[in-house]
Structures are given as C-alpha cells and as structure tokens.
Design an enzyme around this catalytic site. Structure first.
Site, PDB file in Angstrom:
ATOM      1  N   HIS A  29       5.421   4.465  -0.156  1.00 35.84           N
ATOM      2  CA  HIS A  29       4.542   4.729   0.980  1.00 35.84           C
ATOM      3  C   HIS A  29       5.337   4.707   2.293  1.00 35.84           C
ATOM      4  CE1 HIS A  29       1.057   2.897  -1.596  1.00 35.84           C
ATOM      5  NE2 HIS A  29       1.404   4.103  -1.991  1.00 35.84           N
ATOM      6  N   ASP A 125      -1.964   5.088   6.387  1.00 30.56           N
ATOM      7  CA  ASP A 125      -1.711   5.805   5.142  1.00 30.56           C
ATOM      8  C   ASP A 125      -2.843   5.570   4.139  1.00 30.56           C
ATOM      9  OD1 ASP A 125      -1.218   3.460   3.760  1.00 30.56           O
ATOM     10  OD2 ASP A 125       0.909   3.820   3.430  1.00 30.56           O
TER      11      ASP A 125
END
Length: 477
Positions: A29, A125
């Site tokens: 990520h 995110d």
C-alpha cells in the site's frame, strides 16, 4: 509520534500546494502511494506528507522512507490499542479498526498541516475511507481515495453494498459467475478473499468501505486503460452517487536498491532464459505446494531464480508474512531432499527477498511466476515479462482471472498444483511456445501502452494533471 522530512525552505513550502496522503499497513500500500507523491513533486510541484499507522513500523519501511526525495515528508500516527480484537482477526479487520481508532489523532495532524502548509487535499487509500471524517473535521477542502488495485476489484467493492443484498449466500457457492459492468466474469470462488465468509467481521468491513468510497470527491486508481479496457469504459460512464474515477497508473517502485548478488548470477545467463519465482512481500506457500513447485521447476529444465520463504504451516495462512517479509525459519530446509544439489547449475535460490523490479528488467528474465499481487503485475507488464499466475490471498485470485481470461497476460495454474503441470506451464512461458507465445505478444502490447500513458501528454499523465488542476484551482501560487 514519529516523523521525518526532507529539508526545504519553510516559506516556500507554505506557498506550494500540499497534499496529505494516508497509507494503511503493508508495503504494497505504501509503495504506490509514495510513487504518486514522487510524481506530484516532480511533475506538478505539489509537496506531500505521507501519514502511516504505527503498526507499519519496520526496518524495511524506515529504509524506504529514508530514500524519499525532497518535497515528501512523513508522519507516523500514534499507536492505538487493538488488544480487544480476537487473535485470529483478519488483516482487513485490523487495518480498518486501526483507521477508525486513529481518526482523533489524524484530525489533529491534518489541522496542524492546514495551519503550516498550503494543504489543498487529503488522499486516503483503500482501507482508509473512514479517515475522511478526520479530513472533514480538520477543514481539508478536498477528499480523494487512492485505490492501489485495479478497476475490476474497485468495481466489485463499489457494487458490494448492492451485491450484499442481492446475493444471500456465500460467493464461493454461486453456480454462476459474478458479472459486473465492464469486467471479466468472475467465478464465485475467485472473488476477493475477505468476501468469502459473510460471518467474518472483515466481510462487513468491506461492505462498509464500499459505502464510504462514495464519500470521495474522486477515486484515483493504479491501473491503466489497456489492461482492462472494458472496465475503464464502464467507469467513464457517470453514475448517480458514485465519484468519478481516474486511472493514473502504473505506479511502480522506482527507488534504487543496492546491487544484489542475484543480479550478478542473471548477468551470466542467456537472454530470456530464466523464470523468476516470487510470491510478494507477504506470501507463503503451504509445505506440500512448496515441494511440488520445487520439483516442477526441476522437471521443467528451465533456469530459475526463486525467492524462497519458509512455508505457511499447517494452518494454511498464505499471508503469514504480511507484516514482516522475513522468513522466521530456514526456508531451504523445507525443499525436497537433494533438490539444491541437483539444480545448482540451473537455478538460484535466495532467501526472503530479491530486487524484483531489477530482476524483471533484466535481459535474462523470460517469465514471472507470481502471486498476482497488483504491484507485481504492474511491474511485470511495464517490463514486458509474461506471467504464470499462482494467486494466494486478498484480491489475487480475481487478478489471476482478469490476467488469464481477460487480457491474456498470464497462464494460470490449476488448483491442484502438481509438478508435471507446473513444469509444462513454466516451459511454455519461458520458451514462448504454444499459449506462451500469445501471452508474450499480449504483454509486449501492454508494455507499450503503459509506457505511452506515463509520458507527458499520455493518458495517465493527463488524468493526474486534471486532478492537480482541481486541487489548485483558485489558489495564488
């Protein structure tokens, strides 16, 4: 609260547009979000603060952050207590809970950034949509979502609140494939792993995220149109209640790493002769599959470079290395007896890690046996390397369907991972024979499309420029 910053002129920093971006745990990520930050600094003069959860702290992360260029700062949020969660809580549950419990601290950090920088936007995110509450309370004017996966999995999550109602049973028990706008039909068993047990709290979290994504002003996706053209076309059609979607990828790791010994070994191999085998930073194979893979590689007769990790164990936790990529035990001890000696002239085994981008870029690499994590897929496509799909967890099975049945960039291994079939597929991909020739041609076209999109004026570059224009509209620079 730990933080770091690259030195720069304070007054200039306050005048420049500034974006805060939250990365949920996992290097998979953090890396694409950091690459987005690099692109914002280099091409658009937008400074960035990366925000990270305390659970992400590791030597790997610290080394990565230390290499970030000027214009990118980072802040680690204070730790939150997750001890009330069950010991078998899913990774998706842990990340989602950590985000919700970090909202008060994040609100304060964003408020300070508003006072000290030209903060124009906040980007969360995929597991961080609840942090939009912090951005709203801190008065950040624009709230965006960065989705590090592809349009196929994003489409599924955006449609999940409706699917939750229309599909009463489990996805894995569906007699028909799941059909979504613009997407390759997905067998129920290949739907995202955290959606496969509706009694698990992580399923409810995923439905929740599907609802919260709609609070974003827009969604930025680490994909490109050529790799999923029908999904991209479907996403361009305006839909009531859904934010617009911008494909700004591929964003892959670009920071240099010290030269590894495995690259010296690759230098000695013929061009396009090696299959690279790696299951990402978090993947581990069950013991029996690890054995079949070893025997399959030997039986294939092809040169190989294999990043070996200790097996997942009897519990079958194929994501056992998610928070720490280092093998806890000697991984070579689990290989078949005599395998290392028998293959010493055709293969190289490395423990836990190899510089993946550099390996994929090497002239000797001919194929990539991969877990189909999206970062790895994008790296393979950008370097024109055809894939053998061996998905493990998360969205990887769904990615494998898209790659094998959709765009034709991979050959997928069946559920029964026998050594004979492994050997045959490896030979096809490395030698470019039969189906391997078709896959190699498709990947070459995708490489060209991805590269073109990243150039100034290309589709991905233009999409990001449009977003930055929205962020900075009305500001005096």
């Amino acid at each position: 609260m730990e933080n770091g910053a690259c030195n720069g002129n304070g007054g200039m920093a306050r005048r420049q547009p500034h974006v805060a971006m939250l990365a949920t745990p996992g290097m998979g990520h953090l890396i694409p979000l950091a690459e987005l930050a690099k692109r914002l600094v280099a091409r658009h003069g937008v400074r960035t603060t990366l925000l990270m959860f305390a659970s992400m702290a590791s030597a790997t992360q610290r080394e990565f952050l230390a290499a970030l260029p000027a214009g990118i700062e980072w802040v680690s949020l204070p730790p939150v207590n997750l001890s009330d969660l069950p010991p078998d809580a899913a990774i998706e549950t842990l990340m989602s809970e950590e985000c919700v419990r970090s909202v008060p601290a994040l609100t304060g950090i964003l408020a300070r950034l508003r006072e000290t920088t030209g903060l124009v936007a906040f980007v969360a995110d995929l597991f961080g949509a609840d942090s939009f509450d912090a951005a709203r309370d801190a008065g950040v004017p624009r709230r965006y979502l960065f989705y590090p996966g592809n349009l196929h999995s994003l489409t599924l999550i955006l449609n999940l609140p409706e699917l939750d109602v229309s599909i009463p049973g489990e996805f894995r028990d569906l007699p028909e494939h799941v059909r979504l706008p613009g997407c390759v039909p997905i067998p129920g068993l290949d739907i995202l792993a955290p959606l496969q047990d509706k009694s698990n709290p992580c399923y409810k979290w995923m439905v929740h995220h599907g609802k919260r994504y709609r609070d974003a002003e827009a969604i930025l996706v680490n994909s490109f149109q050529a790799v999923e053209p029908d999904a991209a076309k479907a996403m361009r059609l305006p839909k009531p209640g859904l934010p617009p979607v911008y494909t700004i990828g591929p964003l892959i790791k670009t920071n240099a790493v010290p030269r590894a010994a495995c690259l010296d070994w690759l230098d000695r191999q013929p061009s396009k002769s090696v299959i690279f085998v790696s299951f990402g930073s978090g993947g581990a194979l069950p013991t029996e599959q690890m054995r079949e893979l070893a025997l399959g590689l030997e039986l294939s007769g092809q040169r190989f470079l294999w990043v070996v990790r200790s097996p997942s164990g009897d519990d079958g936790a194929v994501n056992a290395n998610y928070y720490d990529a280092e093998s806890k035990k000697d991984p070579f001890a689990y290989l078949p007896e005599g395998f290392i000696e028998r293959t010493k002239d055709m293969g190289l085994l490395v423990s836990s890690w190899a510089p993946q981008t550099e390996v994929l870029a090497h002239h000797a690499t001919s194929g990539f046996l991969t877990h189909c994590g999206w970062n790895s897929v994008l790296e393979s496509l950008l370097h024109g390397v055809p894939m053998v799909a061996w998905p493990l967890y998360a969205e990887q099975r769904q990615n494998a369907v898209m790659l094998a049945d959709g765009v034709g960039a991979a050959l997928r291994l069946p559920e029964s991972k026998g050594k004979d079939y492994i050997a045959a597929v490896v030979r096809e991909v490395v030698e470019g024979a039969g189906r391997g020739a078709v896959v190699r041609a498709n990947v070459a076209e995708l490489r060209e499309a991805a590269t073109d999109g990243l150039r100034h004026g290309g589709a991905a570059a233009a999409a990001l420029a449009e977003v930055v224009d929205k962020w900075t509209a009305g500001r005096s620079m």
